[in-house]
Scaffold this active site. Sequence first.
Site, PDB file in Angstrom:
ATOM      1  N   GLU A   1       0.819  -1.219   0.000  1.00  0.00           N
ATOM      2  CA  GLU A   1       0.000   0.000   0.000  1.00  0.00           C
ATOM      3  C   GLU A   1       0.854   1.272   0.000  1.00  0.00           C
ATOM      4  OE1 GLU A   1      -3.240   1.714   3.125  1.00  0.00           O
ATOM      5  OE2 GLU A   1      -3.320  -0.424   2.688  1.00  0.00           O
ATOM      6  N   ASP A   2       1.966   1.251   0.721  1.00  0.00           N
ATOM      7  CA  ASP A   2       2.707   2.491   0.966  1.00  0.00           C
ATOM      8  C   ASP A   2       4.110   2.553   0.379  1.00  0.00           C
ATOM      9  OD1 ASP A   2       0.523   3.393   2.388  1.00  0.00           O
ATOM     10  OD2 ASP A   2       1.334   2.803   4.340  1.00  0.00           O
TER      11      ASP A   2
END
Length: 180
Positions: free
Chosen positions: A65-66
Amino acid sequence: MASDVQRILDAADFAARKHKNQRRKDPEKTPYINHPLGVSRILSHEAAITDVVVLQAALLHDTVEDTNTTLAEIEARFGEKVRSVVAEVTDDKSLSKAARKELQIQHAAHCSHEAKLVKLADKLYNLRDLKRCTPEGWTEKRVEEYFIWASKVVAGLQGTNQTLENSLAVLFKERNIFTQ
């Protein structure tokens, strides 16, 4: 074949390398890696989880996600089961923030047991962090909205781990938020 400890440390090392330039939004700007380490620690120390896949997924839960990590990379390094759990707890960044938050509420009850554990520990870590300090740029209203949203996600995770659920219930009760 790697030992359980080696497999967990490999995931911690991988996450640390991927998150190396990231910081939390707290006033101290703590290294981001503290978060996945903390989520994994909650699982092992408070919930008595010893499942290596769950602990690895907790360490890796924000990498896709990051960071520039892909699910294929997770699978190649850590196996299909870890990839599957990480995929279940990864938001689709192509969607709006509001849509991602709503999907977390809707999908919570339908996740695997392993993903539910990671989600519970992730919420517990984040809520404790919010109780400790307000992130830069956040108002008290935004903190309250996060607590309310988190309570809706946690409602879908009930029956997964009583220890984690009890710890979360205490935090919600302190703010007069009651889950179903």
